[in-house]
Design an enzyme around this catalytic site. Structure first.
Site, mmCIF file in Angstrom:
data_model
loop_
_atom_site.group_PDB
_atom_site.id
_atom_site.type_symbol
_atom_site.label_atom_id
_atom_site.label_comp_id
_atom_site.label_asym_id
_atom_site.label_seq_id
_atom_site.Cartn_x
_atom_site.Cartn_y
_atom_site.Cartn_z
ATOM 1 N N GLY A 11 0.783 -1.223 0.000
ATOM 2 C CA GLY A 11 0.000 0.000 0.000
ATOM 3 C C GLY A 11 0.814 1.272 0.000
ATOM 4 O O GLY A 11 0.303 2.341 -0.334
ATOM 5 N N TYR A 48 14.250 -4.782 15.316
ATOM 6 C CA TYR A 48 14.405 -4.758 13.864
ATOM 7 C C TYR A 48 15.636 -5.547 13.435
ATOM 8 O O TYR A 48 15.562 -6.404 12.535
ATOM 9 C CB TYR A 48 14.516 -3.311 13.397
ATOM 10 C CG TYR A 48 14.540 -3.140 11.894
ATOM 11 C CD1 TYR A 48 13.395 -3.325 11.139
ATOM 12 C CD2 TYR A 48 15.720 -2.792 11.239
ATOM 13 C CE1 TYR A 48 13.413 -3.160 9.758
ATOM 14 C CE2 TYR A 48 15.752 -2.617 9.869
ATOM 15 C CZ TYR A 48 14.598 -2.805 9.126
ATOM 16 O OH TYR A 48 14.631 -2.658 7.762
ATOM 17 N N ALA A 49 16.774 -5.278 14.072
ATOM 18 C CA ALA A 49 18.008 -5.960 13.693
ATOM 19 C C ALA A 49 17.914 -7.463 13.936
ATOM 20 O O ALA A 49 18.354 -8.277 13.111
ATOM 21 C CB ALA A 49 19.191 -5.373 14.468
ATOM 22 N N ASP A 67 -3.518 -9.264 7.660
ATOM 23 C CA ASP A 67 -2.462 -9.089 8.657
ATOM 24 C C ASP A 67 -1.477 -10.237 8.474
ATOM 25 O O ASP A 67 -1.823 -11.403 8.702
ATOM 26 C CB ASP A 67 -3.076 -9.119 10.060
ATOM 27 C CG ASP A 67 -2.051 -8.904 11.171
ATOM 28 O OD1 ASP A 67 -0.828 -9.038 10.904
ATOM 29 O OD2 ASP A 67 -2.463 -8.644 12.312
#
Length: 272
Positions: free
Chosen positions: A17, A159-160, A65
């Site tokens: 999106g 994140y890492a 999702d």
């Protein structure tokens, strides 16, 4: 260096999106692919779909999702029902730590949400898409990864960690997929300006962003098979000399380069 036509093939792009996912989907549509657009927000997916249709592409937008297996199963079912078997899966949907703080100061729920989106999400898509690819003995997977997967970062631990785990997942399944003619690549776009990266304090004063159009071109080339010889390896679109990587692919495989491995501390290190 195109090596095959994409006309009539089907791509499924998550996080389609906005940002990189949107541009990749439009770029693939411009090359003749039908596109299954998956994301959480119907309005932005519809906007992407309109752009894809302007290029003459067939497409479908499905709200889902990626962290929920049932939602992903239904999304894949609808995409393949309306467009056909998925030839290219682009795992792009992702999240990043909301704040730059050490792990003991993180919000536990948000930390885990990042890991779920970035790791469980791709797994759920792989679990639903790979059986068909394996049965047909062809298909390609592009996991949008990051340089964070390769280096420690004490302020973006979720994140890492999730990106490192995603790369390791690709490594773990590469051999078994190769037996069935399916290719998986982890490609980092580098630091490109998106809603997600623009909100990261470390990039606040960034002067020279990477190129989203270049990442789109790299993904198109991956879909065509340009990087098949680098199956299971890490490619940094923002820094790598791609011609050299392709040229030295046999050497890269032979030396087990571009993978996550424990570095030996001596010649006879028992863990080498």
């Amino acid at each position: 260096m195109p090596t095959g036509s994409l006309t009539g093939q089907v791509a499924l792009v998550t996080g389609a999106g906005r940002g990189i996912g949107r541009e990749i989907a439009i770029g693939l549509a411009a090359e003749g692919m039908s596109v299954g657009l998956v994301g959480r927000t119907h309005g932005t997916l519809t906007d992407t779909l309109k752009e894809c249709v302007r290029h003459g592409s067939r497409g479908v937008a499905v709200t889902a999702d990626v962290t929920r297996p049932g939602s992903v199963r239904e999304a894949v079912r609808l995409v393949e029902r309306d467009l056909g078997p998925v030839a290219l899966l682009v795992n792009n949907a992702g999240q990043v730590d909301r704040t730059e703080v050490p792990i003991w100061e993180t919000d536990p729920n948000q930390w885990w949400q990042v890991v779920e989106t970035n790791l469980r999400g791709p797994y759920n898509l792989l679990r639903c898409v790979l059986p068909g690819m394996v049965e047909r003995r062809r298909g390609r997977v592009v996991n949008l990864n990051s340089g964070f997967a390769l280096r420690p970062d004490g302020h973006y631990t979720a994140y890492a960690t999730s990106k490192g785990a995603l790369f390791k997942l690709s490594d773990n399944m590469a051999d078994s997929l190769a037996e069935h003619g399916v290719v998986v690549l982890d490609i980092s776009p580098g630091a490109v300006a998106t809603d997600m990266t623009a909100g990261m304090p470390m990039f606040r004063d960034m002067k020279a962003w990477g190129s989203i159009p270049y990442m789109v071109a790299v993904t198109v080339d991956a879909a065509r098979g340009r990087f098949d010889a680098l199956h299971g390896r890490f490619i940094h679109a923002g820094r790598d000399d791609l011609e050299e990587l392709v040229r030295r692919a046999q050497e890269i495989r032979g030396t087990d380069a571009r993978t996550l491995r424990l570095r030996p501390y001596k010649d006879d290190d028992p863990m080498a």
